[in-house]
Design a protein around this motif. Structure first.
Motif, PDB file in Angstrom:
ATOM      1  N   VAL A   1       5.848  13.166  28.102  1.00  0.00           N
ATOM      2  CA  VAL A   1       5.042  13.169  29.574  1.00  0.00           C
ATOM      3  C   VAL A   1       3.711  13.260  29.559  1.00  0.00           C
ATOM      4  O   VAL A   1       4.131  14.728  29.834  1.00  0.00           O
ATOM      5  N   LEU A   2       2.360  13.101  29.082  1.00  0.00           N
ATOM      6  CA  LEU A   2       1.115  14.401  29.677  1.00  0.00           C
ATOM      7  C   LEU A   2       0.703  13.950  31.383  1.00  0.00           C
ATOM      8  O   LEU A   2       0.120  12.494  30.901  1.00  0.00           O
ATOM      9  N   LEU A   3      -0.002  15.095  31.299  1.00  0.00           N
ATOM     10  CA  LEU A   3      -1.344  14.766  32.561  1.00  0.00           C
ATOM     11  C   LEU A   3      -2.369  15.215  32.626  1.00  0.00           C
ATOM     12  O   LEU A   3      -1.988  16.156  32.002  1.00  0.00           O
ATOM     13  N   ASN A   4      -2.675  14.202  33.073  1.00  0.00           N
ATOM     14  CA  ASN A   4      -4.687  14.806  32.449  1.00  0.00           C
ATOM     15  C   ASN A   4      -4.941  15.560  31.137  1.00  0.00           C
ATOM     16  O   ASN A   4      -5.138  16.688  31.138  1.00  0.00           O
ATOM     17  N   GLY A   5      -4.252  14.541  30.029  1.00  0.00           N
ATOM     18  CA  GLY A   5      -4.458  15.287  29.137  1.00  0.00           C
ATOM     19  C   GLY A   5      -3.832  16.691  28.584  1.00  0.00           C
ATOM     20  O   GLY A   5      -4.876  17.281  28.203  1.00  0.00           O
ATOM     21  N   GLY A   6      -3.162  16.764  29.425  1.00  0.00           N
ATOM     22  CA  GLY A   6      -2.092  17.989  28.505  1.00  0.00           C
ATOM     23  C   GLY A   6      -2.059  19.015  29.949  1.00  0.00           C
ATOM     24  O   GLY A   6      -1.501  20.061  29.105  1.00  0.00           O
ATOM     25  N   GLN A   7      -2.826  18.996  30.579  1.00  0.00           N
ATOM     26  CA  GLN A   7      -2.832  19.846  32.057  1.00  0.00           C
ATOM     27  C   GLN A   7      -1.398  20.381  32.846  1.00  0.00           C
ATOM     28  O   GLN A   7      -0.527  21.092  32.692  1.00  0.00           O
ATOM     29  N   ASN A   8      -0.501  19.161  32.739  1.00  0.00           N
ATOM     30  CA  ASN A   8       1.180  19.380  32.560  1.00  0.00           C
ATOM     31  C   ASN A   8       1.922  18.566  31.057  1.00  0.00           C
ATOM     32  O   ASN A   8       1.503  17.310  31.327  1.00  0.00           O
ATOM     33  N   ILE A   9       3.133  19.098  30.873  1.00  0.00           N
ATOM     34  CA  ILE A   9       3.855  18.231  29.708  1.00  0.00           C
ATOM     35  C   ILE A   9       5.140  17.873  30.298  1.00  0.00           C
ATOM     36  O   ILE A   9       5.813  19.247  31.210  1.00  0.00           O
ATOM     37  N   THR A  10       5.914  17.124  30.918  1.00  0.00           N
ATOM     38  CA  THR A  10       7.272  17.521  31.285  1.00  0.00           C
ATOM     39  C   THR A  10       8.182  16.266  30.176  1.00  0.00           C
ATOM     40  O   THR A  10       7.424  15.311  28.770  1.00  0.00           O
ATOM     41  N   PHE A  11       9.306  16.240  29.734  1.00  0.00           N
ATOM     42  CA  PHE A  11      10.409  15.457  29.282  1.00  0.00           C
ATOM     43  C   PHE A  11      11.130  14.390  29.906  1.00  0.00           C
ATOM     44  O   PHE A  11      10.760  13.696  30.607  1.00  0.00           O
ATOM     45  N   LEU A  12      11.724  13.935  29.179  1.00  0.00           N
ATOM     46  CA  LEU A  12      12.119  12.865  29.092  1.00  0.00           C
ATOM     47  C   LEU A  12      13.745  12.862  29.987  1.00  0.00           C
ATOM     48  O   LEU A  12      14.500  13.508  29.230  1.00  0.00           O
ATOM     49  N   ARG A  13      14.711  12.359  31.496  1.00  0.00           N
ATOM     50  CA  ARG A  13      15.443  12.783  31.424  1.00  0.00           C
ATOM     51  C   ARG A  13      16.722  11.620  30.494  1.00  0.00           C
ATOM     52  O   ARG A  13      16.051  10.633  29.809  1.00  0.00           O
ATOM     53  N   PRO A  14      17.900  11.633  30.743  1.00  0.00           N
ATOM     54  CA  PRO A  14      18.746  10.637  29.487  1.00  0.00           C
ATOM     55  C   PRO A  14      18.840   9.295  29.788  1.00  0.00           C
ATOM     56  O   PRO A  14      18.411   8.346  29.053  1.00  0.00           O
ATOM     57  N   ASP A  15      17.924   8.811  31.711  1.00  0.00           N
ATOM     58  CA  ASP A  15      18.070   8.015  32.000  1.00  0.00           C
ATOM     59  C   ASP A  15      15.779   7.727  31.953  1.00  0.00           C
ATOM     60  O   ASP A  15      15.777   6.098  32.745  1.00  0.00           O
ATOM     61  N   GLY A  16      15.641   8.487  31.868  1.00  0.00           N
ATOM     62  CA  GLY A  16      14.127   7.950  31.475  1.00  0.00           C
ATOM     63  C   GLY A  16      13.310   8.081  32.635  1.00  0.00           C
ATOM     64  O   GLY A  16      11.691   8.267  32.228  1.00  0.00           O
ATOM     65  N   TYR A  17      14.404   8.899  33.229  1.00  0.00           N
ATOM     66  CA  TYR A  17      13.033   9.313  34.045  1.00  0.00           C
ATOM     67  C   TYR A  17      12.010  11.146  33.968  1.00  0.00           C
ATOM     68  O   TYR A  17      12.986  11.508  33.121  1.00  0.00           O
ATOM     69  N   PHE A  18      11.569  11.051  34.431  1.00  0.00           N
ATOM     70  CA  PHE A  18      10.474  11.737  34.706  1.00  0.00           C
ATOM     71  C   PHE A  18       9.501  12.006  35.704  1.00  0.00           C
ATOM     72  O   PHE A  18       9.400  11.290  36.517  1.00  0.00           O
ATOM     73  N   SER A  19       9.369  13.646  36.121  1.00  0.00           N
ATOM     74  CA  SER A  19       8.869  13.489  37.113  1.00  0.00           C
ATOM     75  C   SER A  19       7.398  14.929  36.969  1.00  0.00           C
ATOM     76  O   SER A  19       7.906  15.668  36.173  1.00  0.00           O
TER      77      SER A  19
END
Lengths: 200, 985
Positions: A55-73
């Motif tokens: 999951v990418l915020l503002n064109g790659g400024q922040n990148i995060t991954f999903l937890r097993p249940d699909g949540y991200f923050s």
């Protein structure tokens, strides 16, 4: 076919003021990526693994991954309008416009940018599946006939069997004239081309 | 008549059968494309081998990759590439099943499931101030059956639960100038020591209860000499530091809360001092190392805190972390490079004199020095300890050593490619070894019969497998000679480690590699940086016997006036022909369109003082260059000041720099952008080697438009100062984007367009007479792509044939860039869904084939988009004539067709650049995308109209011909017989 388990998800996007005193204007964006079961199992088997989703915020400024249940923050995000994109092989996700409001924390607006559909909660679902490969058409007689070779054979057969019919329908007078013409032009006939043809 | 209509029908049928298939079938994967996965230079490695079962190692790298590798083969089990500003500070394994990563300056802590790489939890840690980030995973420290992770970051000590990432307790260290150096957790106790320096001369020690974060003791002691650099823990309550001069070693012990210093001047330890020292921290009990210039000294600390030199060496030495072996003993490894070998020693921490293991391993010279070593032990069949060592070399490669041999190696330097160029392979000749292609006719026929069976769906699963392996293992594609179609080439890549690799385009194998000495750390050059690769010599015509070579340009250090370094490398043999250390700096390199008699290309290097230096430094090159002196123009962009300048040459250098190849330059023009409202964020020009087939473009109604084709066009994008930040930081009203087309010879602005409410980042590509750029539209909150096409109006009258015949055209009138060009531009904008990392355009030998844009998306995929979608002449309802011309009805957004991803179901993780190279076959272009991964494929933007595809079925053709001949002879005999019968009648 795609049995989407109806999951009641309450407000997932909460922009609570952060606990740190120095970053008063930093918020968290929480959301969920949901890939319905059943999608991705047809066609070629896709590794529908959540671990390869980014999951990418503002064109790659922040990148995060999903937890097993699909949540991200995303943590520590300033107030403003942001863009969230989901990168998952095999699925097409619309980017999402997320407004993080500084005036009334907790109030959040999200909308898909592709079709301007508003989201009441930040649950991202793929708009469609992506097939990266052409699907081989099953073998059919038509495809063989439509291939250049098939056409060649077909053409030859047509000439061999339809031409005599055409010739038969011709006026005998005209026929003779045409034959004479051909002879005078010296157009080599089929039989003269073949090795045995010279004997005639 | 009938025959003719038949023929027309036949031809129509024939062409309709060639229905367009743009993309790939799944079984075609790997036929012309290859994909390689890399990691980058390993920063940290943690072994996971205690259980019986698979032996694995977790690594973190300088490319922000965290990965799990198989220890047997070095294969990747899983891998995650974190964001570019999410730098990994530390990794460890917790509970034997989670990989813990600390990243983003100690503010993000993540746990990954060890077997499959699924993220389990993520925590955000914050703190009062910026500080060092330290990650500690104590093995036997538990709070209510919950293992904890200790993190010191941003001036705060956190204890985080291993199971869910909850912060259990936190403790701030807010002291004004406190710089925490180490967090020590003595094994078996519930205490944590936090040690650091405050106000440069105070040593501070905090003793904390690991169970609740309670401060138990705080002591500080002043040392008048001050401190320098890092500290190295030697015992659980003793650290070693250096005083501010770097000449005295301090043993600081804080047993029972009492801080005591013990000073040992380095000159007492070693006779000849070599200047200030630097501590190399190690986690080995009682052992640390210091480095003075090139000398490494390993020092042992005795129980009475006495220091004792155990080794002094001129070789670059790497020391591993401590590895606990039986009965509380620690082992560690030392590794050194000596000539063609590396020497590995494993010792016990308390027993320096004996070696547990001593091995010498032969190592390729082009891997350079050993930079890092990690060791792990295993129990041999005879119950003794064996050791395996993972080493990171100077060229960023990763190797596993076991029993004196290299078990596997990974060329992870290829994850950080700086520049790419290509080279042709040698021509096929006698003496050049060529792999056998087909054994005999029978084998060949058998192969094609199998293929035929495949197309007729008659093949059994074994047959299908055989067909697939036959296609993939086609030895033709990895031959080491030039091919007729120009598909086989060498990709020459320069990596950040200063190593050159030659990759074969057929299957991606490494043909040769060379560690450039000019780009290695040396006494004169502490921080060499590789810059660019250029084709130096491309022999054809009159220099056929020469091998082609490339020019590698580097510089010494990051400053703009750092001296440059050149290397010339033969691309066939991979040997350095010569190298030069320059006295001047390298600010800009201009490959000139001139070559000398040996086909060496002339290059102009501009230094920071705006002097131009010509290479090669031969009289012949100078004479060629002096003839063309007045025709050479270039421009420079100063994006900090918002100035673009045009330059030309004036003549030989005057003044103290008396050099034959040095030339003075003059400034021709300058464009100054208003600094308060515009900031340059992107500049793009056409590729120098691009070929344009025709200037004329025939549009509907037989009209002709002339493309304005100039090599000297520059696209510049500027944004409002406020809009140069991130997306979401500005409102649409205060941001705008201005696009310019500038002629770089005259400095004339040919076109200027403002996009209100838009902002960067801008990615653009320039080709022929058009430029396409990608930016963010804040009003719609979507990405947009715009196209600008520029046409020459001065030639618009030439479409009358009679004028051409009567010579009344202006085609022969001289073209000068000084005359005001009469141009018109057409432009159009479309929405585009994804963020973009890079854009490239396909290029073919003669420029006839239509173009495709290659868009590297944020998801690390490469999308091929027909240029026809970005045609400013698109309208909502094209007329019939326009439809025939191929104009697509206008839509507000560009389509994303999944089948047109050239990377199909793969990702080029960490995508940075896309390079296109024309093949000899006009329809085909070679595409190389690089990032952490490498991907190569062949593309035919308008299909392979000039050659038969690989799946062309020769057997079917043969059968058809045989059938035709049989039918002919059959009909012939039939007609013979009929004729005979008629004659008898």
């Amino acid at each position: 076919m795609a049995a989407v388990t109806p999951l009641l998800l309450l407000l997932l996007l909460s922009s609570a003021p952060s606990f740190s005193s120095e970053s008063r204007n930093a918020y968290n964006i929480n959301g969920r990526v949901k890939i319905p079961q059943g999608l991705g199992t047809k066609g070629y088997a896709l590794p529908g693994r959540m671990s390869n989703v980014k999951v990418l915020l503002n064109g790659g400024q922040n990148i995060t991954f999903l937890r097993p249940d699909g949540y991200f923050s995303f943590h520590n995000i300033p107030a403003g309008t942001h863009l969230i994109e989901v990168s998952a092989i095999g699925y097409f996700f619309s980017p999402v416009r997320v407004d993080v409001s500084a005036r009334n924390p907790g109030k959040v607006q999200a909308a898909l940018t592709e079709n301007r559909k508003g989201l009441s909660e930040l649950v991202l679902e793929p708009l469609r599946e992506e097939q990266y490969y052409e699907i081989r058409e099953p073998f059919s007689i038509m495809s063989l006939l439509k291939s250049p070779m098939g056409l060649m054979v077909g053409f030859m057969l047509a000439v061999a069997f339809l031409m005599p019919k055409l010739v038969e329908n011709m006026d005998p007078e005209e026929m003779r004239r045409a034959q004479e013409e051909m002879r005078s032009q010296g157009v080599p006939s089929l039989s003269s081309l073949l090795p045995g043809g010279a004997m005639n | 008549m009938a025959i003719r209509s038949f023929l027309i029908l036949f031809i129509l049928f024939f062409f309709s059968s060639l229905n367009p298939i743009l993309s790939l079938y799944e079984d075609q994967v790997g036929l012309v494309d290859w994909h390689q996965q890399y990691l980058g230079k390993v920063k940290q490695a943690v072994f996971h081998t205690h259980k019986t079962g698979r032996k694995r190692v977790v690594v973190s790298t300088e490319e922000n990759v965290v990965a799990l590798l198989d220890l047997r083969q070095g294969e990747i089990f899983w891998r995650h590439v974190l964001g570019s500003n999410d730098v990994i500070d530390g990794i460890d394994i917790a509970l034997g099943k989670y990989v813990i990563t600390l990243s983003s300056g100690g503010s993000i802590l993540r746990a990954w499931n060890l077997p499959d790489g699924q993220m389990v939890w993520e925590s955000s840690l914050r703190g009062p101030k910026h500080s060092k980030s330290l990650l500690l995973v104590p093995t036997n420290l538990k709070i209510e059956k919950d293992n904890i992770v200790i993190i010191f970051s941003n001036g705060r000590l956190n204890a985080v639960s291993c199971i869910d990432g909850e912060v259990l307790w936190e403790k701030d260290f807010e002291g004004e100038s406190l710089e925490v150096q180490q967090v020590i957790q003595p094994p078996g106790s519930n205490l944590i020591y936090v040690v650091g320096f405050a106000s440069s001369s105070l040593f501070e020690m905090y003793q904390i209860n690991a169970l609740n974060g309670e401060l138990l003791k705080h002591e500080s002691a002043a040392f008048s000499g001050g401190f320098l650099g890092e500290v190295s823990p030697v015992f659980s309550e003793t650290v070693v530091a250096l005083d501010s001069t770097g000449l005295i070693l301090l043993t600081v012990s804080f047993q029972n809360g009492m801080i005591s210093f013990q000073q040992t001047p380095i000159s007492n330890l070693v006779k000849d001092s070599f200047g200030p020292a630097k501590i190399i921290p190690s986690s080995v009990t009682g052992i640390f190392a210091i480095k003075m210039n090139a000398v490494t000294i390993v020092i042992r600390v005795t129980d009475e805190n006495k220091l004792e030199v155990v080794e002094k060496t001129n070789h670059e030495t790497s020391i591993s972390d401590a590895l606990p072996v039986s009965e509380g003993q620690q082992a560690f490894a030392l590794v050194q490079r000596a000539g063609p070998e590396i020497h590995l020693r494993v010792k016990l921490a308390h027993n320096w004199d004996d070696n547990l293991l001593k091995e010498s391993v032969k190592m390729d010279q082009h891997r350079g020095l050993v930079h890092k070593i990690y060791i792990n032990n295993y129990i041999r069949t005879d119950k003794s300890y064996g050791f395996r060592a993972l080493i990171v070399m100077e060229d960023h490669s990763l190797l596993l050593l076991q029993q004196g041999e290299i078990v596997w190696s990974r060329e992870d330097g290829l994850a950080s490619i700086i520049d790419v160029t290509t080279s042709e392979l040698p021509v096929e000749r006698d003496g050049v070894s060529v792999a056998k292609v087909e054994h005999n006719l029978f084998e060949w026929l058998k192969g094609h019969m199998l293929k035929l069976k495949g197309t007729l769906m008659l093949a059994s699963p074994q047959d299908i497998a055989a067909i697939q392996s036959m296609r993939l293992k086609n030895s033709e594609k990895s031959k080491m000679t030039r091919d007729h179609n120009g598909f086989r080439k060498l990709l020459i890549v320069l990596t950040r480690a200063g190593k050159l690799f030659a990759l074969h385009t057929g299957d991606g194998h490494i043909v040769w590699s060379y560690l450039l000495q000019s780009l290695q750390k040396s006494k004169v050059c502490q921080h060499p940086i590789g810059l660019n690769l250029y084709k130096w010599q491309v022999p054809h015509h009159h220099a056929m016997d020469e091998n082609p070579s490339v020019l590698v340009i580097g510089k010494c250090g990051p400053s703009s006036d750092a001296p440059g370094a050149l290397s010339f490398v033969d691309t066939y043999t991979g040997k350095e022909l010569s190298s030069l250390s320059l006295v001047h700096s390298v600010a800009q390199v201009i490959p000139l369109p001139y070559t000398d008699s040996t086909e060496q290309r002339l290059h102009l290097l501009i230094d920071a003082d705006k002097h131009a230096h010509l290479y090669p430094k031969t009289p012949e090159a100078i004479s060629i260059f002096e003839r063309e002196l007045s025709n050479i123009y270039w421009y420079s962009v100063e994006d900090d000041n918002g100035i673009i300048k045009g330059h030309a040459l004036r003549g030989k250098c005057t003044g103290e720099v008396a050099d034959e190849v040095c030339f003075d330059t003059r400034e021709l023009w300058s464009i100054v952008f208003p600094s308060e409202s515009e900031k340059i964020i992107a500049t793009v020009t056409r590729k120098l080697n691009e070929v344009v087939h025709t200037q004329a473009k025939v549009i509907a109604d037989q009209e002709v438009m002339y493309k304005y084709i100039s090599r000297n066009l520059l696209f510049v994008a500027t944004v409002a100062l406020k809009g140069s930040g991130e997306i979401g930081s500005v409102t649409p009203e205060e941001s705008w984007l201005v696009a310019y087309l500038i002629d770089t010879v005259t400095g004339r602005i040919l076109h200027r367009v403002t996009h209100h409410g838009s902002q960067g980042p801008v990615h653009a590509v320039f080709s022929e007479n058009w430029v396409v750029y990608h930016y963010f539209n804040l009003k719609a909150h979507r990405y947009e792509m715009s196209v600008i096409e520029i046409y020459d109006q001065s030639r618009a009258d030439n479409k009358d044939v009679w004028k051409l015949v009567l010579g009344k055209h202006n085609l022969t009138s001289p073209i000068s860039l000084y005359s005001r060009p009469d141009v018109i531009t057409k432009s159009q904008s479309y929405f585009f869904t994804h963020s973009v990392k890079t854009i490239a355009v396909t290029s073919t030998t003669k420029g006839i084939t239509s173009k495709q844009l290659l868009i590297g998306t944020i998801g690390d995929q490469v999308l091929a988009l027909d240029k026809r979608f970005l045609d400013p002449r698109r309208t909502v309802n094209p007329t019939q004539a326009e439809k025939e011309e191929g104009i697509i009805p206008l839509t507000d957004s560009l389509p994303i067709i999944p089948q047109s991803y050239v990377t199909h179901a793969l990702r080029v993780e960490g995508l940075r650049g896309i390079i296109t190279v024309p093949a000899k076959l006009e329809s085909t272009t070679l595409v190389f995308a690089h990032g952490v991964d490498l991907f190569f494929t062949q593309l035919a933007p308008s299909r392979t109209y000039d050659s038969l595809t690989d799946d062309f079925n020769y057997a079917l053709l043969l059968i058809t011909i045989v059938a035709l001949v049989a039918a002919i002879s059959l009909t012939w005999t039939l007609s013979e017989r009929k004729e005979l019968q008629e004659n008898w009648r």
